[in-house]
Structure formats: structure tokens, C-alpha cells
Scaffold this active site. Sequence first.
Site, mmCIF file in Angstrom:
data_model
loop_
_atom_site.group_PDB
_atom_site.id
_atom_site.type_symbol
_atom_site.label_atom_id
_atom_site.label_comp_id
_atom_site.label_asym_id
_atom_site.label_seq_id
_atom_site.Cartn_x
_atom_site.Cartn_y
_atom_site.Cartn_z
ATOM 1 N N SER A 426 0.817 -1.211 0.000
ATOM 2 C CA SER A 426 0.000 0.000 0.000
ATOM 3 C C SER A 426 0.850 1.260 0.000
ATOM 4 C CB SER A 426 -0.924 0.009 1.226
ATOM 5 O OG SER A 426 -0.172 -0.113 2.420
ATOM 6 N N HIS A 447 -2.394 -3.686 -5.902
ATOM 7 C CA HIS A 447 -2.858 -3.159 -4.614
ATOM 8 C C HIS A 447 -4.355 -3.387 -4.457
ATOM 9 C CE1 HIS A 447 -3.590 0.560 -1.865
ATOM 10 N NE2 HIS A 447 -3.483 -0.548 -1.166
ATOM 11 N N GLU A 459 -5.510 -1.494 -7.850
ATOM 12 C CA GLU A 459 -4.529 -0.628 -8.508
ATOM 13 C C GLU A 459 -3.402 -1.504 -9.056
ATOM 14 O OE1 GLU A 459 -4.307 3.722 -6.557
ATOM 15 O OE2 GLU A 459 -3.731 2.129 -5.172
ATOM 16 N N ASN A 497 -4.388 5.978 -2.022
ATOM 17 C CA ASN A 497 -3.886 6.379 -0.705
ATOM 18 C C ASN A 497 -3.341 7.801 -0.721
ATOM 19 O OD1 ASN A 497 -4.599 4.071 0.641
ATOM 20 N ND2 ASN A 497 -2.618 3.066 0.417
#
Length: 702
Positions: A426, A447, A459, A497
Site C-alpha cells: 500500500s 494493490h 490498482e 492512498n
Amino acid sequence: MTQQKPLTLSIDNDHIAWLTIDVPDESMNVLKMESIHQLGEILTELENRQDEIKGLIIHSGKPDSFIAGADVRMIDRCRTKSEAKALVDAGHEVFNRLSWLPVTTAVAIHGVCLGGGLELSLACDYRICTDADTTRLGLPEVQLGILPGAGGTQRLPRLIGLIPALDIILTGKQVRARKAKKLGLVDDAVPLSILMDTAKLYAQKSKPKRRLTIKEFALSRTSVMRRLIISQAEKKAQQKARHNYPAIGHILDVINYGLANGLKRGLDYEIHHFAELAVTPESQALRSIFFATTEMKKETGSDALPIPVNGVGVLGGGLMGAGIAYVSGIKAGAAVRIKDVSNDGILHALRYSHQLLEKQCKRRILTPAQRQKKMMQLSGGTDFTGFHHADVVVEAVFEDLALKQQMVADIEMHANEKTIFATNTSSLPIHQIAEKAARPENIVGLHYFSPVEKMPLAEIIPHAGTSDQTIATVVDFSRKQGKTPIVVRDSAGFYVNRILVPYIYEAIRILLDGEPMEVIDNALMNAGFPVGPVSLLDEVGMDVGAKIMPVLVAEHGERFKGPDIVNTMLKNDRKGRKNGRGFYSYKGKKKTPDKSVYRLLNVTPEASMKEQDISLRCLFPMLNEAVRCLDEGVIRNARDGDIGAIFGIGFPPFTGGPFRYMEQYGLVRLVEKMNEFANLYGDRFAPCDGLVSRAQEERGFY
């Protein structure tokens, strides 16, 4: 050369008419205006020949589906209410004629029967479907910000009852064959091999005489009970929708009106409300999501062709590893081998899948035998036995660079030369994980979001040396896992993120200013997020936050240096939901604000801010970062940015995503408002260069 028409009529020796729907150049049947017009012509022929025809059967010429719904592009082309009204007027006129046809009508359904497809079926006398798992019936229009516009709001409650009809129409859920039969939505559910024979038997019957039960009469035809049911349904629906989706209120109004005033007036009322909803900003935004995801299903992420993935290795049997094993083996159908340092980890991962499948057994979606067959896709051990067969290995170990590099070395030793190594990190840059690899072209970031089996986004993060075939293969495989993949550039935080952290930071700043945590969370939930930002940090976990934040600061600078409370919370043993203590305290499913946090952070809570100011303070830093990601090439286009934010963090779908939200808000107005906030709260709200230049040049993101 004669162009193929979507509908074909034939009459057999028993004087049964067979109407085949096979829309050319489409993998699934969708109802277009051409189909509606042709159906009208065929109905005229049938009306003229009613003395010689004993029945009508409508079926699909496609092998795996009936009708997936109306062509959404027809609705999207409507710019005014009058255009939308004219569109549904035509459908109503033809479907009404179908329902009035003197001969018995039966529809044979295999595969998806959604939206306009189900509404066509509801206009027929009998509905027969296959018992195949692929057969699903539903009215998903609410997910596009509209209501069923071809009689569905009126015919469905009259067929199956008010309460189950509200459940289907308000949620857009799809019903399997067994449930459809139980509800009375279909008259029979049979094996595919006898579908047509069964449909013919029904077409030779007399028209059905359906009468309301005493219970249904009391529930739907007495005003007091009906209003009570409608009000309870609205209360339940708005708990999640928070009055952000106009379609909900319109649906309830139309159903109530039709049951009170009769079918004909109800159908007219449905047309009026459909036309109103079709031109709302919410429906336009939700349709944009539909078009984007449809378009993305055709993309591979690169110019290369993907290779088939039949074998998968999963490193780590924790929560993420268990979820990855489930979507790889149970959903994608690959043979999965799980490796963990202990047998307990393997057992945890296997138990995780078994529990998810057990829920499906309890709901009678699966039989125990089917559950066991699916579980045979999964195996595990504490060594690398079987990994030489893996086409892809997905790593889900701790966020530690040295450990992940060791995993790369282990897989290169125990797998084959073509095995792809996909790291579920992450925060750690993919190029760093790959820098000691012998075959860096096989390494890519993949991800997932927790819980893996529920969250729809993945992702895909290639580093500079990742091969095009690796990218294409992982994009294709993640799609088979049930994910919507976006390809993003290898940089700290990737996309989701990176835009999420400033949003959470600002919520914590507001908390430190004295605003109660539940007020902050409620403000953002009212704005359309599924969970508030303070609760979200609890869900992510303070320990994860402590690892992500320094990585972001190192690459992106001081604007990612947020309030220093994560370490304070960790020192007080507050990791979040995972250990039952964070900003909230957790006991089972019960969550309550932990007011001792205020003493820990030296805060005196008092609600003082306007709800809109709270939500805008959290949103503006996220929007700024999203624009930077677009301009830096972290995301390939605004479409991917919108889908990533909606599917990854629950950005309000009715806005269409952050980029469509900014366009709807108005870029000039947005820049002015952000500058206003910068003067009030600090330079972090100053609009980024990409926003300012677009506002000045009057250009948007699409």
C-alpha cells in the site's frame, strides 16, 4: 445486402408464434429504439392474426443472456424532460399493447434479464426461466439515478407484492432463479434443456387470473398500511443514501400513487417521474460511472495480450492473503496454493474462504457439494511446494522492504521463469521491491483494498522495467477476480492512498480544533461517503498509517506531514478496529465514540462548525491532490481518477467522482472557495497550479 433486424418472428405447426430477440453487433441484447419500433410492427401483425395464433413465446437468440436492459445511451442523449418523456412514451405504448395481446404470452429467460428486459417480461402472461446460476432478474435503474421506465414500478408490485417489489426496485439487486420462483416473479424455473418446451406448454394455457391475497390487499391497497410500508422503506433507504439520491423518493411516490389510483394512471405517473430523473445531475453522474466501467472492461492496460492464469500462489495467510486467495480461487477459478510461515496462517486463510462459502450455502446460493468443490481450488503449506506451477504469485506479507525483496528472491528460486510476482503493497515503491530481482520485468504492484472480497478496485502499478505482457496479464486476472483495475504510476501512495491521506489529515485537524468525532464523520457521510474519515482511520489502522505517512513525506514533501497523533494513539495501544480501541471503541458490531481520546489529545469537544464547511475542508485537499496525480501522470486520465476514488474509497457516486465533482462545482468557483479557505485555515487549501490554470483557461478534465 439486407441488414439484420433485432427481432425475428416465426410460427410453428402448432400455431405458436416464436419471437426471437437477437440484437446485431451486441454480445448481449439491449433494447434500442429500433427494437421497440419493430416490436410494435410485430404486435400489429399478431393482432391481425389473433384468430389463427394460439400463443406467443419471446426468447433470446443469444446463448448466454436474455436482455441486459435498455440501451443507456438512449437515455444519455436526452437533454430535456420532453425528450426523455418521448423516449419512455414509445416503450410504454408498445409494452402496454403486449400486455393487452389477446393470445397467451410467455417469455423464456436464460441468463441476465434486467431493466427493460424484465419490464418486457412483466408485460407478458407467464415467465419461465432456467435454474442456471447465470440467470438473474432485476430492475437496476436506481443505480443509474432513474426509475424503471417501462412499467416496472407498476407491474412488479402487482405481481409479487409491495414489500418484495420495494426491496428489488430500491436496491437494484439481482434475483436468482430459485428466489424468483419463490417470490412469484417467474412461474417456473427449469433446466436449460427443457426451457423452450416448458415455455410452449405455458403459451398454450389460458391467460392467468391473478388475484391479490387478503394479506397483500391489506398491505398495498389500504392507504394506512401502504403509507406505513412506504415510510419505513424510505427510512431504511435513506439511512445509506442520506437524501443524496433523488430517485429513491420518486420511486416511492410513483409506486404509492399507482397502487392508490390504478394501473393506467400509475403508468402515466411513472413516465412523468422518469423524465424528471433522467436529466438530473445525479443521474448524469451515475451514468458516467456506467459508461466508464463498461469502457474499461475492454482495456488490458497495455498493447500486449494477457496470458491465461491457471495457477496462483499467495504469500501470507493473514486477512489480506486470505481475501486474495478467495477471489483468486473461488471467483477467478484458479488453482491457489497459499504459503505462510505457520500452519495456523494456512488454516486461517482456508477457514476464511470456507466461512464466506458457508454464508452462500445458508442463503441457498450454493449446495454443500458445490461449496466443497470450490474449496478444492485452495491448498496451502509452509514451504514452496507447487509454486513452480504458478502463473502469478501475489505477495501479502508485512510492509517491510527487506522482507518483500526476500519474497521476490524466494519466488525467483522456487517458481518458473515466467511467473509474475505481484506485490500487494500500500505504500512501498514497486521499483524498490524489484531492484534486486533477477527478472524485474515480471514484477508489478497489485494493490487490493480491504476487505478484498468486497472492495471492487485494484490498482495495478508497473515500475519502469515491468513488461507490457505482465501488465496485461495482471489487469485481465484482476478483472476475473471481480475487480475494476486502474493502471497507475509507481510513486508513493500510488493514487488512492495519496488522495485519501490529506482527506483524513484534515478530519484529524478539525478534531484537534474541538469538533466531536461523530459530528465530523456524520458530516462526510451526509455528503455521500459510506464511512466518515475518523472512522476510516480506525478501519485502516494506526499501525498502517504510521508506515504509509513517512513514505509519502519522503517523496511528496512537507504537505504530507500531518498532525502527529498516530504515534500518540499507538503508544496508548489504540490501533483502531483491529484491537477494539481507536477513536471509537468496538465491542462486536457495536461502535461508540471513545471520549477518553479527547483527554489523550488534550481536546475539549464542542460542535461549532457548519456541516458543509467540515465536508469541504476534508474534500478540498483531496481534490488538490487528485489534480496533481493527473498532471504528474500517476493516473492515465480523469476517468480512471474518478473510478479509482469511487471504487477505492467510496467517493460519493452521485457526484461521478472527484473530477466530475469539480466540473459540476465549477472550476472558477472552486478556486475562489479554496482561496477563501486558505485565508481562513492555512496555505494547504491554496488551489494547485493545475486547478488554477484550468479555471483561467476555462477547460475541464473531460
